[in-house]
Design an enzyme around this catalytic site. Structure first.
Site, PDB file in Angstrom:
ATOM      1  N   VAL A 216      25.553 -14.196-134.607  1.00 27.51           N
ATOM      2  CA  VAL A 216      26.266 -15.378-134.124  1.00 27.51           C
ATOM      3  C   VAL A 216      25.506 -16.645-134.518  1.00 27.51           C
ATOM      4  O   VAL A 216      26.106 -17.664-134.866  1.00 27.51           O
ATOM      5  CB  VAL A 216      26.452 -15.312-132.594  1.00 27.51           C
ATOM      6  CG1 VAL A 216      27.177 -16.552-132.081  1.00 27.51           C
ATOM      7  CG2 VAL A 216      27.214 -14.057-132.207  1.00 27.51           C
ATOM      8  N   GLU A 217      24.175 -16.564-134.476  1.00 26.60           N
ATOM      9  CA  GLU A 217      23.350 -17.724-134.787  1.00 26.60           C
ATOM     10  C   GLU A 217      23.455 -18.141-136.248  1.00 26.60           C
ATOM     11  O   GLU A 217      23.630 -19.318-136.553  1.00 26.60           O
ATOM     12  CB  GLU A 217      21.884 -17.421-134.457  1.00 26.60           C
ATOM     13  CG  GLU A 217      21.551 -17.411-132.984  1.00 26.60           C
ATOM     14  CD  GLU A 217      21.648 -18.790-132.382  1.00 26.60           C
ATOM     15  OE1 GLU A 217      21.248 -19.761-133.050  1.00 26.60           O
ATOM     16  OE2 GLU A 217      22.121 -18.915-131.255  1.00 26.60           O
ATOM     17  N   SER A 218      23.324 -17.187-137.162  1.00 24.96           N
ATOM     18  CA  SER A 218      23.113 -17.558-138.564  1.00 24.96           C
ATOM     19  C   SER A 218      23.807 -16.673-139.580  1.00 24.96           C
ATOM     20  O   SER A 218      23.618 -16.878-140.778  1.00 24.96           O
ATOM     21  CB  SER A 218      21.614 -17.518-138.863  1.00 24.96           C
ATOM     22  OG  SER A 218      21.157 -16.170-138.774  1.00 24.96           O
TER      23      SER A 218
ATOM     24  N   LYS B 139      23.229 -25.128-132.974  1.00 22.96           N
ATOM     25  CA  LYS B 139      23.268 -24.015-133.912  1.00 22.96           C
ATOM     26  C   LYS B 139      24.113 -24.320-135.133  1.00 22.96           C
ATOM     27  O   LYS B 139      25.005 -25.159-135.116  1.00 22.96           O
ATOM     28  CB  LYS B 139      23.805 -22.751-133.227  1.00 22.96           C
ATOM     29  CG  LYS B 139      23.036 -22.379-131.984  1.00 22.96           C
ATOM     30  CD  LYS B 139      21.578 -22.147-132.288  1.00 22.96           C
ATOM     31  CE  LYS B 139      20.785 -21.948-131.018  1.00 22.96           C
ATOM     32  NZ  LYS B 139      19.390 -21.993-131.219  1.00 22.96           N
TER      33      LYS B 139
ATOM     34  N   TYR C 214      30.232 -19.706-127.263  1.00 22.42           N
ATOM     35  CA  TYR C 214      29.093 -18.956-127.810  1.00 22.42           C
ATOM     36  C   TYR C 214      29.015 -17.530-127.266  1.00 22.42           C
ATOM     37  O   TYR C 214      28.915 -16.559-128.032  1.00 22.42           O
ATOM     38  CB  TYR C 214      27.813 -19.729-127.487  1.00 22.42           C
ATOM     39  CG  TYR C 214      26.535 -19.162-128.046  1.00 22.42           C
ATOM     40  CD1 TYR C 214      26.201 -19.341-129.390  1.00 22.42           C
ATOM     41  CD2 TYR C 214      25.635 -18.478-127.235  1.00 22.42           C
ATOM     42  CE1 TYR C 214      25.014 -18.852-129.893  1.00 22.42           C
ATOM     43  CE2 TYR C 214      24.450 -17.984-127.732  1.00 22.42           C
ATOM     44  CZ  TYR C 214      24.144 -18.175-129.067  1.00 22.42           C
ATOM     45  OH  TYR C 214      22.965 -17.691-129.568  1.00 22.42           O
TER      46      TYR C 214
END
Length: 457
Positions: A123-125, A3, A227
């Site tokens: 959280v990802e992007s 990620k 994460y």
């Protein structure tokens, strides 16, 4: 999946939350609006934020969601560190969330998934559709190339549906559902989304079969070990944003104020922006899946263009009367177009020297007219053998008076319809085919008689 956000809440630079370093698209005015992050936070806010307060709020989230939301030192540390060093960025996230969350929630509900999974995209992007990691993971859900293709996302030179928030969310829902069916636990499913199901399975095995995320966390890749705590920290911080004096700037266009149009015409964003009197960056922001700022033309598929509802009527009026595709300003190709009147199709044992002699032309011209740099040719290939022969006599839209005098011509060895047509003035290959019922035939048997109509006796 590797990620783009590595320990988002701890070490994410502020700029990632706004790719322009403190500026976002002002959707209401379709212009870039610079603002102070401090304006997102109530200046008169104050609260004594204790561990006991945090525990009570996490307990409430545990009751209100299908996730096991528990207090632990890791989650509290991330929450407090973010409130201390990145608090202003949460207001920017809330601005983006107001636009993207209605669409994400709709898809999660459609797939019967927990609505709180919307925070995973943060959280990802940080909800950046064009975000791309060093490993190539792309979009708000950070799909790698092969995983994106596996879940039905189109990726080619013009389009990358990993950057399409709607298409990518649909794919993410299917992927998350598959992971949950495999592991039966949302913490493990989220960990597998980040690092891949193989790493989670390996961690379970190394932990002696334990299946609680917090028990196997030490055996997961370093990124994945942080994460899930990041997810719970974001879940808390945005659910209790008001309690911490964090508010959106409310400058984003609402998702409900946009609409989509299905089109199959080529559209260049620069031309479209000019016609709509709208910044091209605004159109790009609403349509991030188009990599070259062009929607390609398609015969069998319609592509989606997103615009504010207020501009839909103007777009429909423009597309009906104008061409919105740009033709590149390229130097024209000097090659000679092949047509039946100027060409010859090579037969077995033909070569360039033989063809040049047959049509009384130089080898140099033969290669020049056909753009050949070598002498290599192959049977079945068609070459230009007369640069001045015109094809317009064979065009269907031109009326050609039929000659009245008939000649019976006997085919010789090496003859073809083209060679025969060159023996007589103003005779085309198509005429020979028509007069002798030779449609679809190229080879003539030596000794065969063909009928030729001429104007001379």
């Amino acid at each position: 999946m590797r990620k783009i956000i590595n320990y988002l809440l701890i070490c994410m630079p502020a700029m990632l939350f706004s790719q322009n370093g403190g500026s976002i698209i002002n959707f209401s005015t379709t212009s870039i609006a610079n603002y102070s992050h401090d304006s997102l936070i109530k200046n008169n806010y104050s609260e004594t934020f204790t561990t006991e307060i945090l525990k009570e709020r996490l307990k409430q989230l545990n009751n209100d969601t299908p996730f096991i939301v528990e207090h632990n030192a890791t989650v509290e540390r991330i929450i407090r560190l973010y409130l201390k060093t990145r608090k202003e960025n949460l207001g920017v996230l809330l601005d983006k969330a107001q636009y993207f969350f209605p669409m994400i929630e709709e898809q999660l509900d459609k797939h019967n998934l927990p609505l709180e999974l919307k925070y995973l995209a943060l959280v990802e992007s940080a909800l950046e559709p064009t975000a791309k990691s060093n490993m190539g993971a792309t979009g708000i859900w950070q799909f790698m190339y092969h995983t994106g293709k596996e879940y039905g996302l189109q990726i080619n030179s013009y389009i990358d549906e990993r950057a399409d928030p709607l298409k990518a969310t649909e794919a993410a829902c299917n992927f998350l559902n598959d992971l949950y069916q495999r592991f039966g636990d949302w913490d493990l499913a989220m960990a597998a989304y980040n690092s891949g199901p193989g790493n989670v399975t390996k961690a379970i095995r190394r932990a002696g079969g334990l299946r609680n995320y917090w028990n196997i966390r030490q055996f997961l890749p370093q990124e994945t070990s942080g994460y899930v705590p990041q997810f719970y920290a974001i879940l808390y911080l945005l659910e209790y944003a008001n309690e911490h004096g964090i508010f959106p700037n409310n400058e984003q266009l609402a998702y409900a104020e946009t609409d989509t149009i299905h089109i199959n015409k080529k559209i260049d964003f620069k031309l479209l922006a000019t016609k709509l009197n709208t910044p091209v960056d605004f159109i790009k922001k609403l349509n991030p899946q188009y990599k070259r700022n062009v929607i390609p033309a398609s015969r069998d598929k319609k592509y989606v263009l997103s615009l504010p509802k207020s501009q839909i009527a103007d777009f429909i009026a423009i597309i009906e009367r104008e061409n919105l595709s740009l033709t590149p300003n390229r130097e024209p190709n000097k090659r000679i177009e092949i047509n039946p009147a100027n060409s010859y199709t090579l037969k077995n044992n033909d070569n360039l020297n033989r063809v040049a002699k047959k049509f009384n032309i130089t080898l140099s011209n033969l290669k020049k007219w056909n753009g050949l740099q070598t002498d290599y040719v192959i049977a079945g290939q068609t070459l230009v053998v007369d640069k001045d022969a015109k094809s317009k006599l064979t065009e269907k839209n031109i009326s050609i008076p039929e000659p009245k005098n008939v000649i019976q011509y006997t085919v010789r060895e090496g003859d073809s319809l083209f060679i025969i047509s060159r023996r007589f003035e103003n005779i085309s290959v198509n005429q020979l085919r028509k007069w002798n019922n030779l449609e679809g035939k190229n080879y003539l048997m030596p000794g065969t008689t063909v009928k030729i109509l001429t104007s001379t006796k």
